[in-house]
Design a protein around this motif. Structure first.
Motif, PDB file in Angstrom:
ATOM      1  N   LYS A  52      36.581  -0.340   3.895  1.00 21.23           N
ATOM      2  CA  LYS A  52      37.973  -0.391   4.209  1.00 21.23           C
ATOM      3  C   LYS A  52      38.597  -1.632   3.814  1.00 21.23           C
ATOM      4  O   LYS A  52      39.666  -1.327   2.975  1.00 21.23           O
ATOM      5  N   ALA A  53      38.141  -2.745   3.513  1.00 25.90           N
ATOM      6  CA  ALA A  53      38.721  -3.734   2.892  1.00 25.90           C
ATOM      7  C   ALA A  53      38.607  -3.553   1.614  1.00 25.90           C
ATOM      8  O   ALA A  53      39.669  -3.871   0.873  1.00 25.90           O
ATOM      9  N   MET A 102      37.123 -11.726  -0.198  1.00 26.04           N
ATOM     10  CA  MET A 102      38.516 -10.853   0.380  1.00 26.04           C
ATOM     11  C   MET A 102      39.492 -11.632   0.576  1.00 26.04           C
ATOM     12  O   MET A 102      39.498 -12.738   1.410  1.00 26.04           O
ATOM     13  N   THR A 103      40.687 -11.321   0.291  1.00 29.97           N
ATOM     14  CA  THR A 103      41.865 -11.953   0.555  1.00 29.97           C
ATOM     15  C   THR A 103      43.163 -11.088   0.878  1.00 29.97           C
ATOM     16  O   THR A 103      43.100  -9.915   0.391  1.00 29.97           O
ATOM     17  N   TYR A 104      43.654 -11.580   1.972  1.00 29.67           N
ATOM     18  CA  TYR A 104      44.767 -10.564   2.689  1.00 29.67           C
ATOM     19  C   TYR A 104      46.076 -11.155   2.264  1.00 29.67           C
ATOM     20  O   TYR A 104      46.412 -12.255   2.129  1.00 29.67           O
ATOM     21  N   THR A 105      47.230 -10.154   2.086  1.00 28.55           N
ATOM     22  CA  THR A 105      48.620 -10.528   1.907  1.00 28.55           C
ATOM     23  C   THR A 105      49.003 -10.825   3.217  1.00 28.55           C
ATOM     24  O   THR A 105      48.386 -10.782   4.285  1.00 28.55           O
ATOM     25  N   LYS A 106      50.164 -11.535   3.276  1.00 30.28           N
ATOM     26  CA  LYS A 106      50.857 -11.972   4.633  1.00 30.28           C
ATOM     27  C   LYS A 106      50.813 -10.809   5.622  1.00 30.28           C
ATOM     28  O   LYS A 106      50.494 -10.743   6.584  1.00 30.28           O
ATOM     29  N   GLU A 107      51.492  -9.618   5.032  1.00 28.13           N
ATOM     30  CA  GLU A 107      51.506  -8.369   5.586  1.00 28.13           C
ATOM     31  C   GLU A 107      50.493  -7.938   6.190  1.00 28.13           C
ATOM     32  O   GLU A 107      50.231  -7.626   7.427  1.00 28.13           O
ATOM     33  N   TRP A 151      47.410  -9.479   6.661  1.00 30.30           N
ATOM     34  CA  TRP A 151      46.885 -10.447   7.805  1.00 30.30           C
ATOM     35  C   TRP A 151      47.590 -10.432   9.121  1.00 30.30           C
ATOM     36  O   TRP A 151      46.989 -10.293   9.970  1.00 30.30           O
ATOM     37  N   LEU A 152      48.819 -10.198   9.114  1.00 29.41           N
ATOM     38  CA  LEU A 152      49.585 -10.175  10.450  1.00 29.41           C
ATOM     39  C   LEU A 152      49.418  -8.895  11.107  1.00 29.41           C
ATOM     40  O   LEU A 152      49.452  -8.752  12.108  1.00 29.41           O
ATOM     41  N   ALA A 153      49.149  -7.710  10.153  1.00 19.00           N
ATOM     42  CA  ALA A 153      48.996  -6.378  10.902  1.00 19.00           C
ATOM     43  C   ALA A 153      47.605  -6.645  11.763  1.00 19.00           C
ATOM     44  O   ALA A 153      47.642  -6.122  12.640  1.00 19.00           O
ATOM     45  N   GLU A 154      46.658  -7.307  11.250  1.00 20.88           N
ATOM     46  CA  GLU A 154      45.316  -7.214  11.871  1.00 20.88           C
ATOM     47  C   GLU A 154      45.488  -8.488  12.845  1.00 20.88           C
ATOM     48  O   GLU A 154      44.661  -8.525  13.997  1.00 20.88           O
TER      49      GLU A 154
END
Length: 207
Positions: A69-70, A90-95, A97-100
């Motif tokens: 999934k990632a 693995m790096t998340y955007t702000k959106e 990251w805050l979704a999870e």
């Protein structure tokens, strides 16, 4: 022509500098990425080596599904490879990251002198994993170099990353934050799988 012994033990700094390449992950990398996660995400946590919190061998089907999934959804999921994959990040955007983690900003005890405007647009480096017998050889730094270049092109100025200090400190991660010139921005407590973790929140400006 450079002749290389392709065993992990023989991988040296020359190979890292000259032959290792960093690219974005794709679904066909799943099994190799999972194998690396298993090498540092075990039931035994080694502070000096660095570790992932989960025991990836405990439930292969579940963790492979999460990793896939990632790989599929994250714009900034990188692997470092030569003849095979030796590390990933693995790096998340702000959106994303805050979704999870919808309460993450509120859950952090930010330093009083931290500039909260840096929370307007950021990424969070969630996991960096290097094959267990190759930590400390610069692979993580190579992946970060690629991330920084991509973020600079995209106009993203702020990176956050978490490092566990309790119940067992991740000394390798702390050292890496120092090497990459992160600064301490805050801390938070996290209940995860029945355990209470203490995480330090680090911040870095993309230059």
């Amino acid at each position: 022509m450079v002749v290389v012994n392709k065993t992990s033990v023989e991988l040296n700094h020359f190979i890292l500098k000259k032959l290792l390449r960093v690219r974005k992950a794709n679904p066909s990398d799943l099994n190799e990425i999972y194998a690396i996660a298993c090498s540092v995400g075990t039931s035994e946590k080694i502070s000096e080596q660095g570790f992932l919190v989960d025991d990836y061998k405990s439930n292969p089907k579940y963790y492979k599904k999460k990793l896939l999934k990632a790989i599929t959804n994250l714009e900034h999921f990188y692997v470092a490879e030569y003849d095979k994959i030796y590390g990933f990040m693995m790096t998340y955007t702000k959106e994303q990251w805050l979704a999870e983690n919808p309460d993450w900003i509120e859950d952090v005890y930010w330093r009083p002198d931290f500039d909260r405007s840096k929370l307007d647009n950021f990424v969070v480096v969630d996991k960096t994993a290097i094959k267990a017998d190759l930590t400390g050889q610069g692979i993580g730094s190579l992946i970060y170099t690629r991330l920084l270049a991509d973020l600079k092109d995209e106009g993203i100025k702020n990176i956050f990353a978490e490092t566990i200090i309790s119940p067992q400190p991740n000394f390798a991660s702390l050292q890496f934050r120092k090497k990459q010139k992160y600064t301490l921005a805050g801390m938070r407590y996290e209940n995860y799988n029945g355990n209470l973790y203490t995480d330090l929140i680090y911040h870095k400006i993309v230059e």
